[in-house]
Design a protein around this motif. Structure first.
Motif, PDB file in Angstrom:
ATOM      1  N   VAL A  15       0.826  -1.206   0.000  1.00 55.46           N
ATOM      2  CA  VAL A  15       0.000   0.000   0.000  1.00 55.46           C
ATOM      3  C   VAL A  15       0.861   1.257   0.000  1.00 55.46           C
ATOM      4  O   VAL A  15       1.806   1.378   0.787  1.00 55.46           O
ATOM      5  N   LEU A  16       0.524   2.173  -0.911  1.00 55.66           N
ATOM      6  CA  LEU A  16       1.192   3.468  -0.982  1.00 55.66           C
ATOM      7  C   LEU A  16       0.154   4.561  -0.768  1.00 55.66           C
ATOM      8  O   LEU A  16      -0.860   4.620  -1.471  1.00 55.66           O
ATOM      9  N   LYS A  17       0.395   5.443   0.209  1.00 59.35           N
ATOM     10  CA  LYS A  17      -0.509   6.563   0.473  1.00 59.35           C
ATOM     11  C   LYS A  17       0.054   7.824  -0.173  1.00 59.35           C
ATOM     12  O   LYS A  17       1.225   8.169   0.008  1.00 59.35           O
ATOM     13  N   ILE A  24      -8.818   7.128  -5.266  1.00 59.00           N
ATOM     14  CA  ILE A  24      -8.274   8.475  -5.476  1.00 59.00           C
ATOM     15  C   ILE A  24      -9.246   9.515  -4.934  1.00 59.00           C
ATOM     16  O   ILE A  24     -10.431   9.536  -5.292  1.00 59.00           O
ATOM     17  N   HIS A  25      -8.717  10.359  -4.054  1.00 66.00           N
ATOM     18  CA  HIS A  25      -9.442  11.523  -3.554  1.00 66.00           C
ATOM     19  C   HIS A  25      -8.498  12.711  -3.726  1.00 66.00           C
ATOM     20  O   HIS A  25      -7.558  12.883  -2.963  1.00 66.00           O
ATOM     21  N   GLY A  83      -1.290  11.625  -0.172  1.00 62.34           N
ATOM     22  CA  GLY A  83      -2.339  12.507   0.321  1.00 62.34           C
ATOM     23  C   GLY A  83      -3.488  11.686   0.855  1.00 62.34           C
ATOM     24  O   GLY A  83      -3.303  10.789   1.689  1.00 62.34           O
ATOM     25  N   ASP A  84      -4.688  11.943   0.354  1.00 60.26           N
ATOM     26  CA  ASP A  84      -5.868  11.185   0.769  1.00 60.26           C
ATOM     27  C   ASP A  84      -6.131   9.976  -0.132  1.00 60.26           C
ATOM     28  O   ASP A  84      -7.153   9.298   0.020  1.00 60.26           O
ATOM     29  N   SER A  85      -5.227   9.719  -1.061  1.00 63.47           N
ATOM     30  CA  SER A  85      -5.406   8.612  -2.004  1.00 63.47           C
ATOM     31  C   SER A  85      -4.593   7.394  -1.579  1.00 63.47           C
ATOM     32  O   SER A  85      -3.566   7.514  -0.912  1.00 63.47           O
ATOM     33  N   THR A  86      -5.061   6.212  -1.994  1.00 65.13           N
ATOM     34  CA  THR A  86      -4.407   4.957  -1.663  1.00 65.13           C
ATOM     35  C   THR A  86      -4.193   4.150  -2.934  1.00 65.13           C
ATOM     36  O   THR A  86      -5.152   3.869  -3.667  1.00 65.13           O
ATOM     37  N   LEU A  87      -2.941   3.771  -3.193  1.00 65.19           N
ATOM     38  CA  LEU A  87      -2.588   2.947  -4.347  1.00 65.19           C
ATOM     39  C   LEU A  87      -2.068   1.614  -3.812  1.00 65.19           C
ATOM     40  O   LEU A  87      -1.059   1.569  -3.106  1.00 65.19           O
ATOM     41  N   THR A  88      -2.751   0.531  -4.149  1.00 61.11           N
ATOM     42  CA  THR A  88      -2.416  -0.781  -3.620  1.00 61.11           C
ATOM     43  C   THR A  88      -2.000  -1.716  -4.742  1.00 61.11           C
ATOM     44  O   THR A  88      -2.734  -1.864  -5.730  1.00 61.11           O
ATOM     45  N   THR A  89      -0.833  -2.344  -4.602  1.00 60.21           N
ATOM     46  CA  THR A  89      -0.424  -3.402  -5.524  1.00 60.21           C
ATOM     47  C   THR A  89      -1.027  -4.707  -5.019  1.00 60.21           C
ATOM     48  O   THR A  89      -0.688  -5.181  -3.932  1.00 60.21           O
TER      49      THR A  89
END
Length: 318
Positions: free
Chosen positions: A229-231, A256-257, A233-239
């Protein structure tokens, strides 16, 4: 230069399908629609480009005539297929072959796949793996119909993810909706179909016991990757899955926010918008994107920005 291609989905009627795919804004045909082939170059349902220079061209035709869009791949066929599946009823218990078996017996690619669970009714489960320790035991339990003893059932909830390599006995069951990323294959061997009768034919659907016995991994092996998990800002990108667990694709989940900037790591990237809306910006071109859309960032796209409030699944081929 065409940097992003939007695709028109292909819909498939299935004995286990329904009409829930309409929630993505699709104008569904009548009947039991079980599958949305969202991004496909497979001959059983290749998707068409909806925008730009290549509007009306199929993904399969572009793979042959415009390899610059894909980074000049040496593969014969577009390697991935992205679907959304709506299990209004349970799918058959099935298993898929690996590349070698599929090439010899079906003139197709093997089928390793994965599921991101978009929705699941309370109490839903998947059939995922089996309990037999030897092929003889597996075959005998199948022939004796000892399904409760043989099949492994796994509770499932919205947001779960499963990597399903070829050779895995599996089934989506009633009340589950998934986005599936898979090798571009349509080869499935049915092991068990709950003795259902197809109302259109009045007959039970064909089973493929010998092929199923030949390709099933025994004893079962379930290899899952711990999400990364990569944060931002308010967004989260998960592999969700990547090499070396999967040798065919990487799959990512984006929530994405606000705004997130991306840079190309692979020749092309496939994206499906599961919820929300926002914008996709490349160079000075901005596209409105929303729930139910599916697109490919071509090899011409080096940097892009996704902004808004939305949930996406992205994938790349190895």
């Amino acid at each position: 230069m065409d940097e992003v291609l939007f695709f028109k989905p292909v819909f498939k009627e299935k004995i286990w399908g329904g009409q829930k795919l309409a929630r993505f804004g699709y104008d569904l045909p009548a009947g039991k629609i079980g599958e949305c082939w969202a991004i496909s170059g497979h001959s059983h349902g290749t998707t068409e480009v909806e925008n730009g220079t290549y509007a009306g061209h199929t993904l399969a035709s572009l793979w042959k005539s415009n390899q610059e869009l894909f980074g000049n791949s040496q593969l014969e066929k577009f390697p991935l297929l992205v679907k959304i599946l709506d299990a209004e009823d349970s799918l058959s218990v099935q298993v898929h072959p690996d590349d070698a078996y599929a090439k010899e017996h079906a003139n197709d690619l093997g089928k390793t796949e994965c599921w991101y669970v978009i929705d699941a009714d309370p109490g839903s489960y998947l059939i995922f793996g089996h309990h037999a320790q030897t092929r003889d035991e597996f075959e005998q339990m199948v022939k004796d119909g000892e399904w409760d003893k043989l099949l492994n059932k796994v509770p499932v909830s919205k947001g779960d993810f499963f990597f399903v390599p070829s050779g895995t006995v599996h089934a989506l069951t009633k009340g589950v909706m998934v986005l599936e990323t898979q090798q571009s294959s349509d080869t499935t061997y049915r092991l068990y179909d709950f003795d259902r009768v197809d109302q259109k034919t009045g007959k039970k659907r064909e089973l493929h016991l010998e092929d199923s016995f030949n390709v099933t991994t025994i004893p079962a092996k379930t290899v899952q990757q711990e999400p990364s998990v990569l944060k931002i800002g308010d967004s989260t990108l998960t592999t969700l899955v990547s090499d070396p667990i999967s040798k065919y694709f990487n799959v990512y989940h984006y929530v994405i926010h606000g705004k997130v900037d991306f840079s190309k790591e692979y020749p092309y990237t496939l994206v499906s918008v599961l919820d929300g809306e926002g914008t996709l910006t490349l160079d000075e071109e901005t596209y409105q994107i929303r729930k139910g859309q599916h697109f490919m960032l071509t090899a011409a796209a080096n940097d892009w920005t996704i902004a808004g409030d939305l949930e996406c699944i992205a994938s790349v081929a190895h």
